[in-house]
Write a protein that holds these residues in place. Structure first.
Motif, short mmCIF file in Angstrom:
data_model
loop_
_atom_site.label_atom_id
_atom_site.label_comp_id
_atom_site.label_asym_id
_atom_site.label_seq_id
_atom_site.Cartn_x
_atom_site.Cartn_y
_atom_site.Cartn_z
N LEU A 76 0.83 -1.20 0.00
CA LEU A 76 0.00 0.00 0.00
C LEU A 76 0.87 1.26 0.00
O LEU A 76 0.49 2.29 -0.57
N GLY A 77 2.03 1.20 0.64
CA GLY A 77 2.98 2.31 0.55
C GLY A 77 3.53 2.47 -0.85
O GLY A 77 3.81 3.58 -1.30
N TYR A 78 3.67 1.34 -1.55
CA TYR A 78 4.21 1.36 -2.92
C TYR A 78 3.22 1.97 -3.91
O TYR A 78 3.63 2.55 -4.92
N VAL A 79 1.92 1.84 -3.66
CA VAL A 79 0.89 2.23 -4.63
C VAL A 79 1.13 3.63 -5.20
O VAL A 79 1.11 3.82 -6.42
N HIS A 80 1.39 4.61 -4.35
CA HIS A 80 1.59 5.98 -4.83
C HIS A 80 3.02 6.47 -4.70
O HIS A 80 3.43 7.38 -5.42
N TYR A 81 3.78 5.90 -3.76
CA TYR A 81 5.11 6.43 -3.48
C TYR A 81 6.23 5.42 -3.75
O TYR A 81 7.35 5.61 -3.30
N ARG A 82 5.89 4.36 -4.48
CA ARG A 82 6.86 3.40 -4.98
C ARG A 82 7.81 2.88 -3.89
O ARG A 82 7.40 2.65 -2.78
N ILE A 83 9.09 2.70 -4.20
CA ILE A 83 10.00 2.03 -3.28
C ILE A 83 10.16 2.83 -1.98
O ILE A 83 10.20 2.25 -0.89
N LEU A 84 10.24 4.14 -2.07
CA LEU A 84 10.36 4.95 -0.84
C LEU A 84 9.13 4.77 0.04
O LEU A 84 9.25 4.62 1.26
N GLY A 85 7.96 4.76 -0.57
CA GLY A 85 6.73 4.58 0.19
C GLY A 85 6.67 3.21 0.84
O GLY A 85 6.27 3.08 2.02
N ALA A 86 7.07 2.17 0.09
CA ALA A 86 7.06 0.82 0.65
C ALA A 86 8.04 0.70 1.81
O ALA A 86 7.75 0.07 2.84
N THR A 87 9.21 1.33 1.67
CA THR A 87 10.23 1.27 2.71
C THR A 87 9.76 1.96 3.99
O THR A 87 9.84 1.40 5.09
N ILE A 88 9.25 3.18 3.83
CA ILE A 88 8.81 3.94 5.01
C ILE A 88 7.59 3.29 5.66
O ILE A 88 7.51 3.19 6.89
N ALA A 89 6.66 2.83 4.85
CA ALA A 89 5.47 2.17 5.40
C ALA A 89 5.86 0.92 6.18
O ALA A 89 5.35 0.67 7.28
N GLY A 90 6.79 0.13 5.62
CA GLY A 90 7.21 -1.09 6.29
C GLY A 90 7.91 -0.83 7.61
O GLY A 90 7.60 -1.46 8.63
#
Length: 394
Positions: A76-90
């Motif tokens: 869900l972090g990746y959906v709009h913010y790609r790798i940075l979003g996935a990393t921060i969300a995780g």
């Protein structure tokens, strides 16, 4: 019609990080409840994520090995913010519960065990059953609709989970294939060959690594990397794997310590597999906790961000959508079956049965009631009731 992924996000990366921190801090109930919270909060209430993106994320998380809720949060972090979003969300999702289990590990080591934990788990375990049951109900109602084949897949997976008390990974794939073949004949079957071959060879690599003489921290890293890379589904599935390695193979913990570690996972928020931090701390202190957590979550992070672009690119194709719908039905069936499995272990007498039923009724009638309130109340009830029941049964 455009989807969430194709439009500008209505939220900032900072807002998503704060939400994941809050979920990691107050999200009780294990993977079933956590994926339900994400749908309720991010899809239904805030509209940050489309239902299609959520379904894709749930399907990908169920297809890949590793902790279900953590992978869904990363996707869900990746959906709009790609790798940075996935990393921060995780990181935001896992960090709060990791700090909690490390603190509990310190207290456990310093004071010689957590004698009050059994009483707390007595109450919390029963309430968690009610929370999970309501989350499973909502997911079932939302994802299956009136499709008879999806319901059949759901029932089969629920029954298999109850009977085997585990999640059989190939049945999730089978559910997707069955629905795929019914709705859209495959045109790109050959593309999955390389990835499937690579996945099939991964356990063999783990076997090679396990035979190498390594230092304690390296052994911890390799073992927990295997637990993150080769175990599918929820914390329900990873517990037997951890027991086999931690207690039987390596003798890092005894039976009582391992049971206490599982209890810690259940009474703390966030992903159930965060118990690896507690186990790592007991084995090798803070360094052991960090290595165990990194080893567990790094593979699931890679299994999320690497295939995510292809899921986004091909996810709208009819064949892929049919496959995803079948996987999702299988996942929800396994989740529902796990409610019964967990209930068999947590509902042990009339007080726990009444507490689980009361939890369901409260969540049904009081829509805005927060789960952490229920968990806190259940913990207090457990502390009060368990000693009385225990004395009565002596």
């Amino acid at each position: 019609m455009s989807t969430t992924a194709a439009t500008a996000p209505s939220y900032s990366l900072g807002q998503l990080m704060l939400y994941m921190l809050k979920l990691g801090t107050f999200g009780f109930g294990g993977p079933v409840a956590l994926v339900g919270y994400m749908h309720r909060d991010l899809v239904e209430r805030r509209g940050w994520i489309s239902d299609t993106d959520y379904r894709e994320g749930l399907a990908l998380a169920q297809m890949m090995p590793g902790p279900l809720a953590a992978q869904l949060g990363m996707y869900l972090g990746y959906v709009h913010y790609r790798i940075l979003g996935a990393t921060i969300a995780g990181i935001a999702f896992v960090l709060p519960s990791f700090l909690m289990v490390v603190a509990l590990g310190w207290a456990y080591s310093r004071f010689g065990g957590l004698s009050w934990m059994q009483a707390v788990f007595y109450g919390v375990g029963a309430a968690v059953v009610g929370i999970i049951a309501m989350s499973a109900y909502k997911l079932t109602k939302k994802t299956l609709g009136s499709d008879k084949l999806l319901w059949c897949i759901f029932v089969v997976l629920a029954a298999v989970t109850v009977i085997t008390e585990s999640e059989i990974a190939w049945l999730f794939i089978a559910g997707g294939v069955v629905n795929w073949l019914r709705k859209s004949p495959p045109h790109w079957l050959g593309r999955g060959g390389v990835n499937a071959l690579a996945s099939a060879q991964a356990p063999a690599l783990g076997g090679v690594l396990s035979g190498i003489d390594l230092s304690l921290l390296a052994q911890i890293g390799v073992f927990f990397a295997k637990s993150g890379a080769f175990v599918f589904g929820s914390g329900l599935a990873i517990v037997p794997f951890l027991y086999g390695g931690v207690v039987t193979e390596h003798h890092w913990l005894n039976e009582k310590q391992f049971v206490d570690a599982v209890a810690v996972a259940m009474i703390t928020p966030g992903p159930v597999v965060i118990t690896v931090g507690f186990i790592g701390y007991l084995v090798a202190g803070l360094s052991g906790a960090c290595v165990a957590a990194a080893g567990t979550f790094l593979p699931c992070y890679l299994f999320t961000v690497l295939p995510a672009p292809y899921f986004k690119k091909y996810g709208r194709l009819p064949a892929v959508k049919a496959f995803v719908d079948g996987i999702t039905a299988a996942a929800v069936g396994a989740i529902t079956g796990s409610v019964i499995v967990i209930a068999k272990r947590s509902i042990v007498d009339w007080p726990t049965a009444l507490l689980a039923l009361a939890t369901v009724l409260l969540l049904w009638r009081v829509k805005k009631l927060q789960e952490p309130v229920i968990v806190a109340a259940a913990a207090l009830i457990g502390l009060g009731v368990y000693p009385l029941v225990h004395l009565y049964t002596q």
